[in-house]
Write a protein that holds these residues in place. Structure first.
Motif, PDB file in Angstrom:
ATOM      1  N   ARG A 170       0.806  -1.227   0.000  1.00 49.39           N
ATOM      2  CA  ARG A 170       0.000   0.000   0.000  1.00 49.39           C
ATOM      3  C   ARG A 170       0.841   1.279   0.000  1.00 49.39           C
ATOM      4  NH1 ARG A 170      -1.250  -2.864   4.675  1.00 49.39           N
ATOM      5  NH2 ARG A 170      -0.153  -2.163   6.554  1.00 49.39           N
TER       6      ARG A 170
ATOM      7  N   ASP B  20      -7.199 -12.191  -0.640  1.00 52.60           N
ATOM      8  CA  ASP B  20      -8.145 -11.058  -0.677  1.00 52.60           C
ATOM      9  C   ASP B  20      -7.549  -9.791  -0.096  1.00 52.60           C
ATOM     10  OD1 ASP B  20     -10.457 -12.231  -1.888  1.00 52.60           O
ATOM     11  OD2 ASP B  20     -10.731 -13.412  -0.077  1.00 52.60           O
ATOM     12  N   SER B  21      -6.827  -9.932   1.013  1.00 52.34           N
ATOM     13  CA  SER B  21      -6.258  -8.759   1.672  1.00 52.34           C
ATOM     14  C   SER B  21      -5.269  -8.037   0.770  1.00 52.34           C
ATOM     15  CB  SER B  21      -5.575  -9.191   2.976  1.00 52.34           C
ATOM     16  OG  SER B  21      -4.908  -8.111   3.570  1.00 52.34           O
TER      17      SER B  21
ATOM     18  N   ASN C 292      -6.892  -6.193  -2.124  1.00 53.96           N
ATOM     19  CA  ASN C 292      -7.434  -4.886  -1.735  1.00 53.96           C
ATOM     20  C   ASN C 292      -6.329  -3.837  -1.641  1.00 53.96           C
ATOM     21  OD1 ASN C 292     -10.261  -5.339  -1.546  1.00 53.96           O
ATOM     22  ND2 ASN C 292      -9.911  -6.533   0.318  1.00 53.96           N
ATOM     23  N   GLU C 293      -5.131  -4.247  -1.208  1.00 48.65           N
ATOM     24  CA  GLU C 293      -4.009  -3.306  -1.185  1.00 48.65           C
ATOM     25  C   GLU C 293      -3.619  -2.897  -2.603  1.00 48.65           C
ATOM     26  OE1 GLU C 293      -0.564  -3.862   1.137  1.00 48.65           O
ATOM     27  OE2 GLU C 293      -1.593  -4.799   2.815  1.00 48.65           O
TER      28      GLU C 293
ATOM     29  N   SER D 266      -5.512  -2.704  -5.036  1.00 50.57           N
ATOM     30  CA  SER D 266      -6.572  -1.833  -5.556  1.00 50.57           C
ATOM     31  C   SER D 266      -6.356  -0.366  -5.211  1.00 50.57           C
ATOM     32  CB  SER D 266      -7.937  -2.288  -5.025  1.00 50.57           C
ATOM     33  OG  SER D 266      -8.211  -3.599  -5.446  1.00 50.57           O
ATOM     34  N   THR D 267      -5.464  -0.081  -4.270  1.00 50.68           N
ATOM     35  CA  THR D 267      -5.189   1.312  -3.905  1.00 50.68           C
ATOM     36  C   THR D 267      -4.110   1.937  -4.793  1.00 50.68           C
ATOM     37  OG1 THR D 267      -3.470   0.752  -2.272  1.00 50.68           O
ATOM     38  CG2 THR D 267      -5.766   0.774  -1.505  1.00 50.68           C
TER      39      THR D 267
ATOM     40  N   PRO E  98     -12.110  -8.127  -6.408  1.00 51.08           N
ATOM     41  CA  PRO E  98     -12.841  -7.257  -5.469  1.00 51.08           C
ATOM     42  C   PRO E  98     -13.423  -6.034  -6.168  1.00 51.08           C
ATOM     43  CG  PRO E  98     -10.473  -7.053  -5.160  1.00 51.08           C
ATOM     44  CD  PRO E  98     -10.677  -8.199  -6.093  1.00 51.08           C
TER      45      PRO E  98
ATOM     46  N   SER F 261     -13.166  -3.117  -5.272  1.00 49.66           N
ATOM     47  CA  SER F 261     -12.196  -2.018  -5.221  1.00 49.66           C
ATOM     48  C   SER F 261     -11.286  -1.979  -6.449  1.00 49.66           C
ATOM     49  CB  SER F 261     -11.337  -2.126  -3.953  1.00 49.66           C
ATOM     50  OG  SER F 261     -10.715  -3.406  -3.872  1.00 49.66           O
TER      51      SER F 261
END
Length: 752
Positions: free
Chosen positions: A419, A438-439, A442-443, A445-446, A463, A465
């Motif tokens: 991230r 998944d975790s 999501n990172e 996705s930022t 996801p 995101s």
């Protein structure tokens, strides 16, 4: 080194790169070809060009034929001129004039040297060597005084730039010099070390390993020959050379690296980073050009201009690198276009890239460093010996990150964080090494600056995101789980140009409700799409209309039987006017698709666009009617049929079944015993490959206009050798007796 070489019976000329004592090996075929071109052929002036990468032996080969007795006795006048960068035209013409005249006196400043040289050459049969010409302007200036008299005169041109060779071409095509074969490299080493004697048995194996590791570049083989010539003839000493070959080569920087640097310096400034970027790929790697182009753009090394698209700009860049002979192009019919760099060029790129702070690598073998180097591109190679504390990068400045390793390390997904890498444009997490959970998704996705993403995962859906990645242009996902559902997540990735997800589908077939798609939803920029799993349903009928500019499509068709019509279903693709390549496999659990004779006999209604150039079909039960449909594609150049069932095991091609532009045809494990073709069935065929076709009795004796056929390749099909030899005899007769060569037994090549 400055050496005196006798270039004519009358006068010596100074040369930097030639030596009469130089050991010359290999290139027998090339030498004979050059000798024929010099001593026979057209009476008009002709240019014989030799091109090749730095250190490939262009000058040495030219010197070999220049001093051949048949050449020296054939020409009235000969001269050799090495053209350095920053040359003085008048001085070079003056040097040539002195070699072809009886005068030793220096010409005065006011004398027109070009005119004097023209008069001296006129009416004579002359041979001029222009060694190491860099650009077309130089060529035009230096050849201006050479008269085009009908005497059989010749010019030998050596250059690294293919553009220069093509510019100077008159009658003869340029000779692109190959690399030395391993046995030729060994011959060079052996002769340098032992003269006319043979190598002792205890040194033979390690000597041949050293030769093979020279990778066919004469300059490297010559350099290493010089190294081992100064060592004791002991196996331990030679093993040290073998184990430290790279350091020996790099220590010879004056002889080797400077040669490559000359070509590098000559590249346009904006292309240099693209060239250095090639060292981010492992050595001995064939790089797929379409992938490389995408990475160049994602890294920000190539941008669109007002006049040209990104694709056009990248084509120009690649053409420049190939023309400079720094990059080797592999472009055999039927294969994806790939390129590669010699190991020595790779070493140069890596050193230069670190100097320029373009990229860096970290591995267990990387020495610990407290360097303040802040490269924009970083590759980390993990293995069991990797010490994560040995070298630290802040990471915040990174534009590109690649992480790979020897073995899958699932725990990394829990301890690894991305991230803080807010500037990342390229992220490649080797799917064989790390499985993204998944975790971590999501990172990722930022990281909304991402242009290229390659990962491996087991999730069913990306996801929500992921819609933040609106700059993403290429997405590659190795799906290690069940089918990954694409919709509706991908609609927000409006800049996508390439999407490749293994084992993926547009829709969740297990869901009760179909996904609604807005009428105007499209991915206009998408050009590559795969690897889809497609089953017959009304929801898939118009899905491809959402990707109007597709150029390459890869999919697997399942459950294709339409019970309402009692026919096979195949998606309609004919409206995709930009589509050039389709790769499609057929696999079904439905017995009506593959087990029923009624189903096998049913023709497939294929709807391909007329612009299609490459088609690969795997596992399809086909009829003659289905194949006739394919034959009617006017622009089809390559056709691959894998594990295909031909109804009745016979393919009898009628007059209407003409593959007008087909250049490459490949059968792999076909259920085909008899194949009959007409005289005009394959008028443009250049390559035929038959692999594992054990039931096929023979190759048809006539394959259209046989003059276009270059290669017949047989793999695991020895029963076809006799018919291949018959075609060889027929082809030689058609070509006026030109001999074709047959190589191997189970693998036969026929070529011009």
């Amino acid at each position: 080194m400055s050496l005196i070489v006798v270039n004519t019976p009358k006068k010596p000329v100074e040369s930097k790169s030639l030596t009469a004592s130089k050991i010359i090996v290999g290139f027998e075929e090339e030498t004979n070809w050059l000798l024929r071109k010099l001593t026979s052929g057209p009476a008009d002036l002709d240019v014989i060009s030799i091109t090749g990468m730095p250190g490939s032996g262009k000058t040495t080969l030219a010197y070999k034929v220049y001093n051949d007795k048949s050449v020296s006795s054939h020409f009235d006048l000969r001269a050799w001129c090495t053209v350095d960068r920053g040359y003085d035209e008048k001085k070079l013409l003056n040097k040539i004039f002195h070699q072809v005249s009886d005068s030793d006196s220096k010409l005065s400043e006011n004398i027109d040297v070009a005119d004097k040289l023209r008069k001296q050459l006129y009416g004579k049969r002359y041979l001029i060597v222009l060694d190491d010409v860099w650009d077309t302007t130089t060529w035009d200036e230096l050849t201006r005084p050479f008269p085009e008299v009908v005497k059989g005169s010749r010019i030998i041109l050596t250059t690294r730039e293919k553009e220069v060779a093509l510019h100077g071409k008159l009658y003869s095509a340029p000779l692109n010099l190959r690399l030395l074969r391993p046995e030729e490299s060994w011959e060079l080493l052996e002769k340098r070390e032992f003269g006319n004697e043979s190598c002792p048995d205890d040194l033979l194996d390690v000597g041949k390993e050293i030769a093979e590791n020279c990778k066919g570049l004469p300059l490297v083989a010559d350099l290493i020959a010089g190294v081992i010539a100064g060592l004791e003839k002991k196996k331990t000493m030679w093993l040290e050379v073998r184990n430290n070959l790279s350091s020996f080569i790099l220590n010879g920087e004056v002889e080797v690296m400077k040669v490559i640097e000359l070509s590098y310096d000559h590249l346009p400034h904006h292309i240099k980073p693209c060239f250095l970027y090639l060292a981010s790929f492992p050595k001995d790697t064939a790089i797929v050009i379409i992938l490389l182009n995408g990475l160049w753009h994602a890294e920000g090394l190539v941008e669109q201009t007002e006049m040209k698209s990104v694709e056009e700009v990248m084509d120009v860049y690649m053409d420049n690198l190939i023309s400079s002979s720094l990059v080797i192009l592999f472009n055999e019919i039927g294969d994806a276009r790939t390129c590669q760099v010699h190991d020595l060029v790779h070493d140069f790129c890596l050193i230069k890239a670190r100097e320029e702070k373009l990229f860096d690598e970290i591995s267990s073998s990387t020495p610990s460093s407290s360097s303040d180097l802040m490269p924009r591109i970083l590759t980390i190679h993990y293995n069991s010996e990797f010490d994560s504390n040995k070298k630290r990068h802040s990471g915040k400045h990174l534009y590109s990150l690649t992480i790979d390793g020897d073995n899958w390390d699932d725990c990394l997904s829990d301890t690894f964080h991305l991230r803080h890498l807010r500037l990342l444009r390229v992220l490649n997490l080797d799917p064989s090494f790390i499985n993204v959970n998944d975790s971590l998704l999501n990172e990722i996705s930022t990281l909304n600056h991402l242009r290229h993403l390659e990962i491996g995962t087991e999730v069913k859906f990306l996801p929500l995101s992921f819609s933040n990645l609106w700059n993403l242009e290429s997405l590659a996902v190795q799906n290690n789980g069940t089918t990954l559902i694409l919709l509706p997540r991908i609609w927000d990735l409006v800049k996508l140009r390439g999407l490749f997800v293994s084992n993926c589908s547009f829709f969740d077939m297990d869901a009760d409700e179909s996904i609604l798609i807005a009428e105007d939803t499209k991915l206009e920029k998408l050009k590559i799409l795969g690897q889809l799993i497609l089953s017959y349903s009304k929801d898939t009928e118009d899905i491809f209309k959402r990707f109007p500019n597709l150029q390459l499509l890869q999919l697997d068709v399942k459950e294709s039987w339409d019970y309402s019509t009692e026919q096979h279903w195949f998606p309609k693709l004919d409206f995709l006017t930009e589509l050039e390549e389709v790769i499609v496999g057929f696999e079904s659990s439905n017995t009506n698709d593959s087990g029923s004779s009624a189903a096998i006999n049913r023709p497939w209604n294929f709807y391909f666009p007329l612009n299609l150039k490459k088609l690969s079909l795997g596992g399809f039960p086909l009829t003659s009617n289905s194949l006739s449909t394919i034959a009617r594609l006017p622009n089809l150049e390559e056709l691959y049929l894998y594990r295909t069932i031909i109804h009745g095991e016979e393919w009898n091609m009628g007059e209407e079944d003409t593959f007008e532009n087909l250049k490459y045809l490949k059968f792999h494990e076909m259920t085909l015993s008899k194949w009959e073709v007409g005289e005009e069935s394959f008028p443009s065929l250049e390559k035929l490959k038959l692999q594992g076709c054990h039931e096929l009795e023979e190759i048809p004796p006539i394959l259209g206009d046989i003059s276009s056929l270059k290669i017949i390749k047989l793999v695991e099909s020895p029963q076809l050798e006799d018919s291949a030899l018959k075609i060889k005899e027929y082809a030689e007769d058609m070509r006026g007796g030109d001999e074709l060569q047959v190589v191997g037994r189970k693998n036969i090549l026929l070529f011009k």
